[in-house]
Design a protein around this motif. Structure first.
Motif, mmCIF file in Angstrom:
data_model
loop_
_atom_site.group_PDB
_atom_site.id
_atom_site.type_symbol
_atom_site.label_atom_id
_atom_site.label_comp_id
_atom_site.label_asym_id
_atom_site.label_seq_id
_atom_site.Cartn_x
_atom_site.Cartn_y
_atom_site.Cartn_z
ATOM 1 N N SER A 1 102.260 -28.869 -91.597
ATOM 2 C CA SER A 1 101.986 -27.531 -91.540
ATOM 3 C C SER A 1 102.090 -26.813 -89.841
ATOM 4 N N GLN B 1 99.655 -28.675 -87.838
ATOM 5 C CA GLN B 1 100.038 -30.212 -87.358
ATOM 6 C C GLN B 1 101.273 -29.998 -86.495
ATOM 7 N N ASP C 1 97.123 -19.368 -88.544
ATOM 8 C CA ASP C 1 95.962 -18.714 -89.211
ATOM 9 C C ASP C 1 94.581 -18.960 -88.390
ATOM 10 N N VAL C 2 93.700 -18.121 -88.483
ATOM 11 C CA VAL C 2 92.540 -18.056 -87.579
ATOM 12 C C VAL C 2 92.004 -19.264 -87.974
ATOM 13 N N SER C 3 91.596 -19.839 -88.956
ATOM 14 C CA SER C 3 90.978 -21.240 -89.237
ATOM 15 C C SER C 3 91.655 -22.152 -88.526
ATOM 16 N N ILE C 4 92.871 -22.086 -88.385
ATOM 17 C CA ILE C 4 93.551 -23.313 -87.783
ATOM 18 C C ILE C 4 93.631 -23.016 -86.278
ATOM 19 N N GLN C 5 93.607 -21.789 -85.949
ATOM 20 C CA GLN C 5 93.662 -21.385 -84.655
ATOM 21 C C GLN C 5 92.605 -22.007 -83.678
ATOM 22 N N ALA C 6 91.216 -21.860 -84.629
ATOM 23 C CA ALA C 6 90.099 -22.640 -83.824
ATOM 24 C C ALA C 6 90.136 -24.050 -83.628
ATOM 25 N N GLN C 7 90.724 -24.685 -84.549
ATOM 26 C CA GLN C 7 90.987 -26.094 -84.410
ATOM 27 C C GLN C 7 91.735 -26.514 -83.402
ATOM 28 N N GLU D 1 94.392 -15.870 -95.548
ATOM 29 C CA GLU D 1 95.356 -16.388 -94.543
ATOM 30 C C GLU D 1 96.877 -16.599 -95.302
ATOM 31 N N SER E 1 84.839 -18.017 -87.369
ATOM 32 C CA SER E 1 85.991 -18.601 -86.666
ATOM 33 C C SER E 1 86.952 -17.348 -85.824
ATOM 34 N N LEU F 1 84.664 -23.008 -80.593
ATOM 35 C CA LEU F 1 84.831 -22.084 -81.734
ATOM 36 C C LEU F 1 84.387 -22.754 -83.210
ATOM 37 N N GLU G 1 84.817 -23.925 -86.431
ATOM 38 C CA GLU G 1 86.146 -24.233 -87.412
ATOM 39 C C GLU G 1 85.906 -24.483 -88.807
ATOM 40 N N ILE G 2 87.007 -24.037 -89.480
ATOM 41 C CA ILE G 2 86.743 -24.447 -90.986
ATOM 42 C C ILE G 2 87.739 -25.849 -91.211
#
Ligand SMILES: Nc1ncnc2c1ncn2[C@@H]1O[C@H](COP(=O)(O)OP(=O)(O)O)[C@@H](O)[C@H]1O
Ligand SMILES: Nc1ncnc2c1ncn2[C@@H]1O[C@H](COP(=O)(O)OP(=O)(O)O)[C@@H](O)[C@H]1O
Ligand code: SF4
Ligand SMILES: [Mg+2]
Ligand SMILES: [Mg+2]
Lengths: 321, 330
Positions: free
Chosen positions: A155, A158, A185-191, B42, B258, B274, B276-277
Motif C-alpha cells: 500500500s 507501506q 490518507d490521513v489515518s496513514i499520514q499520522a502513522q 479515504e 488524526s 498524532l 493514529e488509526i
C-alpha cells in the motif's frame, strides 16, 4: 549550536520555452535561499506548489547543481562535489520522495531494495547485511515476510515505510523528505509522521521536511521556512511562526487552511486575493506585493531582505513588526 | 417535501481480471434542495463510484449497478434509458471533477466550450449564449470574463480552469451539482477561493450539492450534512455539527483525531504523537465478516467480528453503523 547542513545564498534557474513563440525564458526556481539545520533537528519547508521546495531539496542531495551559492555538510563544501567525491557523503544524506514509485525499482524485491545501499557502499558481509535489513524492516513496521514482495504489492503507506527503511540503511545524519506523506490518507499520514519522529530520536537524524500541509509541518518541525516564488519569506522557530506569523504571506497561508471546526466556519477564512504570479515574470520589489493587503510604495520598488522580527523569527517584509 | 435525490440501497459491483467485489454496498441517502451533502472517506472507499453511478457514467463493463434505486424526481436513474440520461446529465445534474481537464477540451477556447452546452441543451443563439457565458464567468469570479472567454484551457491557472468547469456545470441551472474532490488538486489559497465561490453559489443558485472529499476540514467549512464512507458503505451520517461535536462511529472519531490540524498553542517541546488509526483499510474483496472496521477498532468486541452492524438511528438526523458507538463527546 553546531551546524550539520549550511545552505547559503543558493539559486537555481531553469530555461524553458515560452508560450506559442517558443522563445526561451528563465524561471528563477530558487532565488538566494539560505538556511541551516543542526544535527537532530527538523526544518519544515512549506509553500504552495511551484515555489521551489523540491528544487531546494534536490540541490541539497545534489540531484541538481546550484547556479549560485554554497552548500556545506558537516563543514565540507559539497556544492560542486564530483560524483565520486559525493559517494561517502551520500551515506550522510538521503532523500525520500512523495511518490516512492519513482525511486523504488518495481521489479526488485523489497528486501533487496533496502540491502542495495549496503552493497553499494561495501558495508558488512552478506549475513550482517541480511540481519540489518531484518532490523530495518522491523523498525519501520514491515513484516519479515514482506521482504520477498515487490513494491507494487505494498500500500502507499507501506511503500513509504520501505523508502524510509532504505534511507536509514546507511545511518545518515540528514534525510531530505520531499512531501513524504502528501499522497497518503490521513489515518496513514499520522502513522508515517509518527514513525519519522520516533526514528529521528533513535538515530539522531536531522530532517529537511518539505510539505505543503501546514498542519503536518507544525507537528514535526522544530523550525519552519516559508517559501514564496523561489524565496524564503519567513523562517523561525515553529512556535513563533505559527503563533505569530509575521509575513503577510504566512498569514495568508494560515488563514486559508480549512479547519475541522464547523462551529467557527463563518467568517473565519480570510480568502486570499489573486493568484501566484508566473515565476517567469515575477513582480518587482516584494514579489508578494500584488496580493498583499498591507503593501505600500516601497513594497513595489524594493525587495525586502530577511530580518529579525518581534516574534523572534526572520521575515522578508518591509512592514513586518 | 420529497428529497431531490434519494439513493436507496445502491450497490455497485466491480469485475476486474481475477476478482468480483462490491465497490459500493447498499448505500442509502437523500439530498434535499438547497443542501450540501458531503460524502467523505479515504481513498478507495467508493466515493467516486457512487458519483459515477448516480450519473450512470460507471466504466462499464468493469463496474455495474447491481442493486438499488436512484430516484431523481420521478426518474429512477439506475434504470433510466440512455436517451433520458442524456437529457438529465449536464442539464439537471452538473458535474465537477478533481481534474478540470477531465471536463474540458484542450483544443477549444473556454468560452465557446461553455456556450456550446447552452446551445445544445437550451437552444440559445450564438450571441445570447455568449452573453450568458460571460455572466456565468462573472458568477464564478473569473476576473475579466470578456477577455478570458477566448483563452484556451492551457492559458489558465489550475484554479481558473476549475472555475470554468464550475461555470460549465452551472450552465443549465441544474438542480443538483456533484463535485468529486473539486479542490483536491489545488493549492490551499486557491482552494479557499474556490470554496468561497461554492458557498456564494450555494446562496445564490440554490442547487443541491453532493460534495465528495477526503478532507474533513473541507467538510467542516462547507457541508450541511455528512455521510462518512468506509470500505464501500456509509458508516455514519449526521449534520455537520453533530458529526464533529459528537461522532458516534469509532472510525469517524479516529479520523477526526488524526487530522494534523494547525494548533494555535502547540508547544514543540511537549507535543504528542498524532493519534493514529492502526492498520489499514481492508481490500474490498477480502472484507472481514461483521464490521469492516473491526480489525482497526479500539472498541471492537466479539459481536463486531461476527455480525455486521446496521446503519441505525442514534438521535434525530444521526445514524451510525456500530454495535458499540462512541459515547463521550470529543
Ligand atoms: N527541470 C525543470 N525545468 C524547468 N522548470 C522547472 C524544472 N523543475 C522545476 N521547475 C520550475 O521551477 C519552479 C519550482 O519548482 P519546484 O521546486 O518543483 O516547486 P515545488 O516543489 O515547491 O512545487 C516551478 O516554477 C517549476 O515549474
Ligand atoms: N476503473 C476501475 N477498475 C477497477 N477498479 C476500480 C476502478 N475504479 C475504481 N476502482 C476500485 O473501486 C474502489 C472504489 O473506488 P473509488 O470509488 O474510486 O474510491 P474513492 O473515490 O473513494 O477514492 C477501489 O477499490 C478502487 O480501487
Ligand atoms: S513587503 Fe510589503 S508587499 Fe511584501 S509582504 Fe510585506 S507588506 Fe506585503
Ligand atoms: Mg515539489
Ligand atoms: Mg475518488
Amino acid at each position: 549550536m553546531s551546524t550539520l547542513l549550511d545552505v547559503s545564498n543558493i539559486s537555481k534557474r531553469f530555461t524553458v520555452p515560452r508560450g506559442m513563440s517558443g522563445r526561451p525564458s528563465t524561471v528563477h526556481a530558487v532565488d538566494d535561499v539560505s538556511f541551516s539545520i543542526a544535527p537532530g533537528e527538523t526544518l519544515g519547508l512549506v509553500g504552495e506548489s511551484g515555489c521551489g521546495k523540491s528544487t531546494v531539496g534536490k540541490m541539497i542531495v545534489r540531484l541538481l547543481e546550484p547556479d549560485e551559492g554554497q552548500i556545506r555538510l558537516d563543514g565540507e563544501d559539497i556544492t560542486h562535489a564530483s560524483h565520486r567525491a559525493m559517494r561517502p557523503l551520500r551515506r550522510k544524506m538521503q532523500m525520500i520522495f512523495q511518490d516512492p514509485n519513482g525511486s523504488l525499482d518495481p521489479r526488485q524485491r523489497s528486501g533487496d531494495i533496502v540491502e542495495e545501499p549496503l552493497i553499494v557502499h561495501g558495508l558488512g558481509g552478506s549475513a550482517e547485511r541480511k540481519a540489518k535489513v531484518a532490523d530495518l524492516f522491523a523498525r519501520v513496521g514491515l513484516r519479515p515476510d514482506q521482504m520477498t514482495n515487490v513494491p507494487s504489492k505494498f500500500s502507499g503507506g507501506q511503500r513509504q515505510r520501505l523508502a524510509i527503511a532504505r534511507a536509514l540503511a546507511l545511518n545518515p545524519s540528514l534525510i531530505v523528505a520531499d512531501e513524504p506523506v502528501s499522497a497518503l490518507d490521513v489515518s496513514i499520514q499520522a502513522q508515517v509522521v509518527n514513525l519519522m519522529s520516533d526514528i529521528q530520536k533513535e538515530y539522531g537524524l536531522a530532517y529537511l521536511f518539505i510539505a505543503h500541509d501546514l498542519g503536518i509541518v507544525q507537528h514535526i518541525s522544530d523550525r519552519v521556512a516559508v517559501m514564496y516564488l523561489g524565496r524564503i519569506v519567513e523562517i523561525g522557530d515553529t512556535a513563533a511562526v505559527y503563533r505569530r506569523p509575521s509575513h503577510p504571506y504566512t498569514r495568508t497561508l494560515m488563514e486559508a487552511v480549512p479547519r475541522p471546526d464547523p462551529a467557527r466556519r463563518h467568517g473565519r477564512i480570510k480568502v486570499p486575493r489573486g493568484e501566484v504570479p508566473s515565476p517567469l515574470d515575477p513582480p518587482p520589489g516584494c514579489t508578494f506585493h500584488p496580493r498583499c493587503p498591507i503593501a505600500t510604495d516601497i513594497c513595489r520598488a524594493e525587495r525586502p531582505a530577511l530580518r529579525r522580527v518581534a516574534s523572534g523569527a526572520e521575515a522578508a517584509c518591509h512592514h513586518a513588526e | 417535501m420529497a428529497p431531490l435525490l434519494s439513493v436507496q440501497g445502491l450497490t455497485v459491483e466491480l469485475v476486474t481480471g481475477e476478482r468480483t467485489f462490491e465497490a459500493v454496498s447498499d448505500l442509502t441517502f437523500d439530498v434535499s434542495r438547497n443542501e450540501v451533502l458531503a460524502l467523505v472517506g479515504e481513498s478507495g472507499s467508493g466515493k467516486s463510484m457512487t458519483a459515477l453511478a448516480i450519473m450512470r457514467l460507471l466504466p462499464e463493463p468493469v463496474a455495474e449497478i447491481i442493486g438499488g434505486r436512484i430516484l431523481f424526481g420521478d426518474v429512477d436513474l439506475a434504470s433510466a434509458s440512455e436517451a433520458r440520461l442524456m437529457e438529465i446529465r449536464g442539464d439537471r445534474i452538473g458535474l465537477i471533477f478533481q481534474e478540470p481537464m477531465t471536463s474540458l477540451n484542450p483544443s477549444i477556447r473556454v468560452g465557446p466550450q461553455v456556450a456550446e452546452v447552452l446551445r445544445l441543451h437550451k437552444g440559445l443563439s450564438v450571441a445570447t449564449a455568449r452573453q450568458r457565458v460571460e455572466e456565468l464567468f462573472e458568477l464564478v469570479r473569473i476576473p475579466d470574463p470578456k477577455r478570458r472567454y477566448d483563452d484556451y484551457p492551457h492559458q489558465m491557472s489550475g484554479g481558473m480552469r476549475q472555475r470554468v468547469v464550475i461555470a460549465l456545470a452551472l450552465a443549465c441551472d441544474p438542480d443538483l451539482l456533484i463535485a468529486d474532490e473539486p479542490t483536491t488538486a489545488l493549492d490551499v489559497t486557491t482552494q479557499a477561493q474556490i470554496l468561497e465561490t461554492f458557498r456564494d453559489l450555494q446562496a445564490s443558485v440554490g442547487a443541491a450539492t453532493i460534495l465528495i472529499t477526503h478532507d474533513l476540514a473541507v467538510v467542516a467549512e462547507t457541508a450541511d450534512r455528512v455521510a462518512v464512507m468506509y470500505a464501500g458503505r456509509i458508516v455514519e451520517e449526521a449534520t455537520t455539527r453533530q458529526l464533529f461535536d459528537s461522532p458516534r462511529h469509532p472510525y469517524t472519531n479516529g479520523l477526526l483525531g488524526s487530522i494534523p490540524q494547525i494548533e494555535d498553542a502547540l508547544d514543540t517541546a511537549t507535543r504528542q504523537p498524532l493519534p493514529e488509526i492502526p492498520g489499514m483499510v481492508p481490500a474490498l474483496w477480502a472484507l472481514p465478516t461483521g464490521c469492516a472496521f473491526a480489525p482497526r477498532c479500539p472498541l471492537a468486541r466479539e459481536r463486531c467480528t461476527r455480525e455486521r452492524p446496521p446503519l441505525a438511528g442514534m438521535e434525530p438526523g444521526h445514524r451510525a453503523a456500530c454495535w458499540y458507538p462512541v459515547e463521550v463527546a470529543r
